[in-house]
Design a protein around this motif. Structure first.
Motif, PDB file in Angstrom:
ATOM      1  N   ASP A  67      33.864  56.460  27.378  1.00  0.00           N
ATOM      2  CA  ASP A  67      32.745  55.790  27.284  1.00  0.00           C
ATOM      3  C   ASP A  67      32.386  54.404  27.969  1.00  0.00           C
ATOM      4  OD1 ASP A  67      31.690  57.839  25.948  1.00  0.00           O
ATOM      5  OD2 ASP A  67      31.835  56.796  23.915  1.00  0.00           O
ATOM      6  N   VAL A  68      33.739  54.127  28.697  1.00  0.00           N
ATOM      7  CA  VAL A  68      33.543  52.677  29.307  1.00  0.00           C
ATOM      8  C   VAL A  68      32.876  52.724  30.965  1.00  0.00           C
ATOM      9  CG1 VAL A  68      35.017  50.979  30.456  1.00  0.00           C
ATOM     10  CG2 VAL A  68      35.430  51.975  27.798  1.00  0.00           C
ATOM     11  N   PRO A  69      33.322  53.795  31.525  1.00  0.00           N
ATOM     12  CA  PRO A  69      33.039  53.868  32.815  1.00  0.00           C
ATOM     13  C   PRO A  69      31.559  53.632  33.236  1.00  0.00           C
ATOM     14  CG  PRO A  69      34.792  55.546  32.716  1.00  0.00           C
ATOM     15  CD  PRO A  69      34.193  54.914  31.212  1.00  0.00           C
ATOM     16  N   CYS A  70      31.117  52.809  34.339  1.00  0.00           N
ATOM     17  CA  CYS A  70      29.580  52.789  34.553  1.00  0.00           C
ATOM     18  C   CYS A  70      29.419  52.379  36.293  1.00  0.00           C
ATOM     19  CB  CYS A  70      28.978  51.863  33.663  1.00  0.00           C
ATOM     20  SG  CYS A  70      29.473  50.029  33.862  1.00  0.00           S
ATOM     21  N   ASP A  71      28.315  52.390  36.518  1.00  0.00           N
ATOM     22  CA  ASP A  71      28.162  51.994  37.725  1.00  0.00           C
ATOM     23  C   ASP A  71      27.684  50.594  38.151  1.00  0.00           C
ATOM     24  OD1 ASP A  71      28.522  54.635  39.077  1.00  0.00           O
ATOM     25  OD2 ASP A  71      26.492  55.276  38.334  1.00  0.00           O
ATOM     26  N   GLY A  72      28.289  49.902  37.598  1.00  0.00           N
ATOM     27  CA  GLY A  72      27.953  48.276  37.619  1.00  0.00           C
ATOM     28  C   GLY A  72      28.653  47.754  39.038  1.00  0.00           C
ATOM     29  N   PRO A  73      28.518  46.317  39.214  1.00  0.00           N
ATOM     30  CA  PRO A  73      29.113  45.779  40.083  1.00  0.00           C
ATOM     31  C   PRO A  73      30.835  45.634  40.193  1.00  0.00           C
ATOM     32  CG  PRO A  73      28.006  44.251  38.993  1.00  0.00           C
ATOM     33  CD  PRO A  73      27.719  45.224  38.138  1.00  0.00           C
ATOM     34  N   GLY A  74      31.208  45.508  40.953  1.00  0.00           N
ATOM     35  CA  GLY A  74      32.886  45.132  40.987  1.00  0.00           C
ATOM     36  C   GLY A  74      33.043  43.785  40.626  1.00  0.00           C
ATOM     37  N   PRO A  75      34.215  43.475  40.769  1.00  0.00           N
ATOM     38  CA  PRO A  75      34.834  42.002  40.299  1.00  0.00           C
ATOM     39  C   PRO A  75      34.198  41.117  41.647  1.00  0.00           C
ATOM     40  CG  PRO A  75      36.510  43.048  41.395  1.00  0.00           C
ATOM     41  CD  PRO A  75      35.609  44.013  41.275  1.00  0.00           C
ATOM     42  N   GLU A  76      33.990  39.663  40.967  1.00  0.00           N
ATOM     43  CA  GLU A  76      33.453  38.902  41.825  1.00  0.00           C
ATOM     44  C   GLU A  76      34.480  38.084  43.059  1.00  0.00           C
ATOM     45  OE1 GLU A  76      31.811  35.316  39.957  1.00  0.00           O
ATOM     46  OE2 GLU A  76      30.272  36.683  39.247  1.00  0.00           O
ATOM     47  N   ARG A  77      35.711  38.309  42.370  1.00  0.00           N
ATOM     48  CA  ARG A  77      36.910  37.519  43.429  1.00  0.00           C
ATOM     49  C   ARG A  77      37.964  38.932  43.152  1.00  0.00           C
ATOM     50  NH1 ARG A  77      41.869  36.240  41.748  1.00  0.00           N
ATOM     51  NH2 ARG A  77      42.859  34.510  43.090  1.00  0.00           N
ATOM     52  N   GLU A  78      38.357  39.429  44.357  1.00  0.00           N
ATOM     53  CA  GLU A  78      39.574  40.281  44.313  1.00  0.00           C
ATOM     54  C   GLU A  78      41.052  39.787  44.210  1.00  0.00           C
ATOM     55  OE1 GLU A  78      39.572  43.246  47.476  1.00  0.00           O
ATOM     56  OE2 GLU A  78      37.735  44.024  46.996  1.00  0.00           O
ATOM     57  N   PRO A  79      41.762  40.357  43.482  1.00  0.00           N
ATOM     58  CA  PRO A  79      43.109  39.639  43.513  1.00  0.00           C
ATOM     59  C   PRO A  79      43.449  39.598  45.009  1.00  0.00           C
ATOM     60  CG  PRO A  79      42.956  41.696  42.171  1.00  0.00           C
ATOM     61  CD  PRO A  79      41.560  41.571  42.805  1.00  0.00           C
ATOM     62  N   GLU A  80      44.553  38.566  45.223  1.00  0.00           N
ATOM     63  CA  GLU A  80      45.198  38.302  46.372  1.00  0.00           C
ATOM     64  C   GLU A  80      46.654  39.043  46.345  1.00  0.00           C
ATOM     65  OE1 GLU A  80      44.053  36.579  48.745  1.00  0.00           O
ATOM     66  OE2 GLU A  80      42.189  35.985  47.505  1.00  0.00           O
ATOM     67  N   PRO A  81      47.180  39.308  47.541  1.00  0.00           N
ATOM     68  CA  PRO A  81      48.528  39.683  47.476  1.00  0.00           C
ATOM     69  C   PRO A  81      49.512  39.227  46.572  1.00  0.00           C
ATOM     70  CG  PRO A  81      47.371  39.981  49.780  1.00  0.00           C
ATOM     71  CD  PRO A  81      46.593  39.105  48.852  1.00  0.00           C
ATOM     72  N   GLN A  82      49.692  37.899  46.721  1.00  0.00           N
ATOM     73  CA  GLN A  82      50.283  37.066  46.006  1.00  0.00           C
ATOM     74  C   GLN A  82      50.213  36.980  44.661  1.00  0.00           C
ATOM     75  OE1 GLN A  82      48.294  35.781  48.180  1.00  0.00           O
ATOM     76  NE2 GLN A  82      47.662  33.958  47.477  1.00  0.00           N
ATOM     77  N   ASP A  83      49.193  37.430  43.995  1.00  0.00           N
ATOM     78  CA  ASP A  83      48.901  37.382  42.588  1.00  0.00           C
ATOM     79  C   ASP A  83      50.147  38.470  41.980  1.00  0.00           C
ATOM     80  OD1 ASP A  83      46.998  35.605  42.910  1.00  0.00           O
ATOM     81  OD2 ASP A  83      45.154  36.953  42.914  1.00  0.00           O
ATOM     82  N   VAL A  84      49.978  37.722  40.590  1.00  0.00           N
ATOM     83  CA  VAL A  84      50.908  38.883  39.636  1.00  0.00           C
ATOM     84  C   VAL A  84      49.777  39.909  39.374  1.00  0.00           C
ATOM     85  CG1 VAL A  84      51.625  39.083  37.292  1.00  0.00           C
ATOM     86  CG2 VAL A  84      52.086  37.034  38.698  1.00  0.00           C
ATOM     87  N   ALA A  85      50.403  41.187  39.568  1.00  0.00           N
ATOM     88  CA  ALA A  85      49.557  42.408  39.380  1.00  0.00           C
ATOM     89  C   ALA A  85      49.549  43.142  37.982  1.00  0.00           C
ATOM     90  CB  ALA A  85      50.091  43.620  40.537  1.00  0.00           C
ATOM     91  N   PHE A  86      50.860  42.845  37.108  1.00  0.00           N
ATOM     92  CA  PHE A  86      51.039  43.276  36.031  1.00  0.00           C
ATOM     93  C   PHE A  86      52.426  42.675  35.144  1.00  0.00           C
ATOM     94  CE2 PHE A  86      53.241  46.080  38.770  1.00  0.00           C
ATOM     95  CZ  PHE A  86      54.412  46.164  38.695  1.00  0.00           C
TER      96      PHE A  86
END
Ligand code: OOB
Length: 567
Positions: free
Chosen positions: A180-199
């Protein structure tokens, strides 16, 4: 530069520059990687989930375009529910397609998946939530006969930071349906950067509680690219994900993420046994998979007994624990594919035998590092470098090996050298070719067929029992798993009249909300522990004692078998 985890710098600047200049880190992120693959391979199938986890699940076959679209819609839905950049979300899903939908959505938002295993229970999950201040927790309804909705209710009660619990499946109980979560809203304001921790990945651990491993987009994607190349994987490759999808080995060596990086197809295996895996391999034309040694033995035995279906396999990776030379020699003749040994760790360094290595190297070594810039040192107890051929402690530093656990300054002081080498706790010997042979372990951990058990963690749980005065957990040899756990226990004086039975202590540990594989396989009661010269518990002596006892039992069993078969 601001990162998703403020104030956390995964790599020192000079090394980051070096790894970028060398072309290892190419400025990719997981979110963009999926976008690019969807553009290049839109209608090709990315993920196949045969739907075997429960009767209500249907088969799913998602193209790259569909996975990309689903990840976007899931990201928008999670954002709308307040999950944002830098938030931690504990993901505890079995091998189901939703795993990828969720994980790529979190990657896109810059929220960090914390990769739990399906075997984890209340105590472990509670710890991950508390330690990371997790905002979300995602579970299946049931898997392997266990109800995760109940677990989620218990965890929710003890975890004040949790704002969202989502259930993959039809009946979410008191929680929300993931669907029930998925929807057609806007994406994130800031995309992660390559040097960011991913997980945050989990460490096998040798301390009281599991530590968390921060991996960046840059470093992890480099390890994927390297793995894909060394395993000969391309867009025609079909990877069967047999081990739990969230574990580092099936995730990245080359694993499901490596396969998606290469534009290939990931087939999710709901059960690891040959009776499920072989027909799936045949149906989907699987070319490559990864197994821990006990499963490889099971598959070899099944094939040896005449089971069929595995014939399309080109490469079988075996790792996570030492694969015996004898079993390694059977892989080619029995399964008709190339064995590739892999010796890796969630902290980073991964070694592979090369597909064109000699049969000798493939069967007797655990491979050599992915990267020319993986620095490997083999040192003695005082930290002095040893020559090739001499066994010592493996230390490593490189373009995809972490420089520290997340939020664990005291542990980091022990686990890393001042100049940033990770102390793996493994004892290895290096050959002139650079191949490593794993000879043993200095860390206080039991490797139960690839599943890691930290002795201290289990000792602490045993010590919580009122009758237990002291506890020491050690490995004992096992022909199938390689090692099992044995808990040596000294009881308190006042309980020696009516001492608890072994089974009671096992039940007690399980009742503390731990993964099943951590419950001691055997409990031995002793008056006192043997001591080392300086008065510490001599685990070496305990290991020797239980190995001798296990050998006696095996010999007695062998006599028994002869007796029954000759009668
Ligand atoms: C893999 O990762 P972890 O983090 O569960 O465990 C790492 C430890 C190593 O330090 C070593 O003690 C042991 O597992 N190990 C092996 C081995 N592969 C891992 N010991 C002997 N022989 C091997 N082939 O287990 C892991 C991560 C990525 C790829 C493969 C395995």
């Amino acid at each position: 530069m601001q990162t998703v985890l403020d104030g956390f710098t995964p790599y020192p600047a000079e090394f980051a520059e070096r790894y970028r200049a060398a072309g290892y880190w190419r400025g990719e992120t997981f979110g963009r990687m999926l976008r690019e693959r969807a553009a290049a391979h839109g209608e090709r199938i990315a993920v196949v989930d045969p739907g075997g986890h429960s009767a209500s699940r249907q088969e799913s076959r998602w193209s790259y375009a569909e996975l990309d679209r689903r990840a976007d819609r899931m990201a928008a839905g999670l954002l709308a529910r307040g999950i944002g950049s830098g938030d931690r979300v504990v993901v505890q899903l079995p091998n189901v397609a939703e795993f990828f939908e969720v994980v790529f959505a979190l990657f896109r938002i810059g929220a960090l998946p914390v990769f739990a295993l399906p075997a984890h229970r209340r105590t472990e999950i509670g710890h991950f939530c508390a330690f990371t201040g997790a905002a979300g927790y995602i579970v299946p309804e049931t898997a392997g006969g266990f109800d995760y909705r109940e677990l989620a209710s218990q965890v929710r009660e003890q975890s004040p930071s949790l704002r969202l619990v989502l259930v993959a499946g039809e009946d979410p109980g008191e929680h929300e349906r993931l669907a029930d979560v998925p929807c057609d809203g806007p994406g994130p304001e800031r995309e992660p950067e390559p040097q960011d921790v991913a997980f945050l990945q989990l460490s096998g651990g040798s301390t009281g509680v599991p530590k968390l491993i921060p991996r960046t987009h840059d470093d992890y994607i480099y390890s994927l690219r390297g793995s894909v190349e060394l395993c000969g994987l391309d867009e025609h490759g079909v990877y069967l994900c047999v081990l739990p999808a969230a574990h580092n080995f099936p995730l990245s060596s080359p694993g499901s993420l490596g396969t998606l990086y290469a534009g290939g197809r990931v087939v999710l295996c709901p059960q690891p046994g040959p009776e499920t895996a072989f027909p799936l391999i045949e149906r989907e034309g699987v070319t490559i998979t990864g197994l821990v040694p006990p499963l490889a033995l099971l598959w070899l035995d099944a094939a040896g007994r005449g089971a069929r279906g595995y014939e399309s396999l080109d490469v079988l990776l075996v790792g996570g624990a030492k694969f015996s030379e004898e079993a390694a020699r059977r892989v080619g003749p029995v399964l008709g594919c190339t064995l590739q040994q892999v010796f890796g760790m969630a902290e980073g360094l991964v070694n592979y035998t090369r597909l064109d290595d000699s049969q000798e190297l493939i069967t007797t070594t655990q491979g050599r590092p992915i990267s020319p810039d993986d620095e490997v040192r083999v040192v003695d107890d005082r930290g002095a470098d040893l020559p090739d051929g001499v066994t010592g402690h493996l230390l490593t530093r490189g373009p995809y090996t972490i420089r520290g656990y997340w939020n664990a300054p005291e542990h980091n002081a022990n686990s890393f050298t001042p100049d940033g080498f990770y102390r793996t706790g493994d004892l290895v010997r290096r050959l002139p070719s650079g191949h490593l042979v794993v000879e043993g372990r200095a860390k206080d951990q039991i490797n139960r067929g690839g599943e890691k058990v930290a002795a201290e963690e289990i000792e602490n749980h045993l010590l919580a029992h009122p009758a237990v005065h002291d506890a020491a957990v050690v490995s004992m040899p096992d022909p199938y798993l390689g090692e099992r756990t044995c808990a040596y226990v000294v009881l308190r004086g006042e309980h020696s009249e009516r001492p608890p039975k072994a089974v009671e202590l096992k039940r007690f540990v399980r009742g503390r909300g731990l993964a099943d594989y951590k419950v001691p396989d055997r409990v031995e009661f002793v008056e006192e522990f043997p001591a080392t010269g300086i008065g510490k518990v001599s685990k070496k002596d305990l290991r020797a004692a239980i190995a001798a006892a296990a050998a006696d039992t095996a010999a007695a069993d062998a006599v028994d078998t002869t007796a029954t078969t000759t009668v």
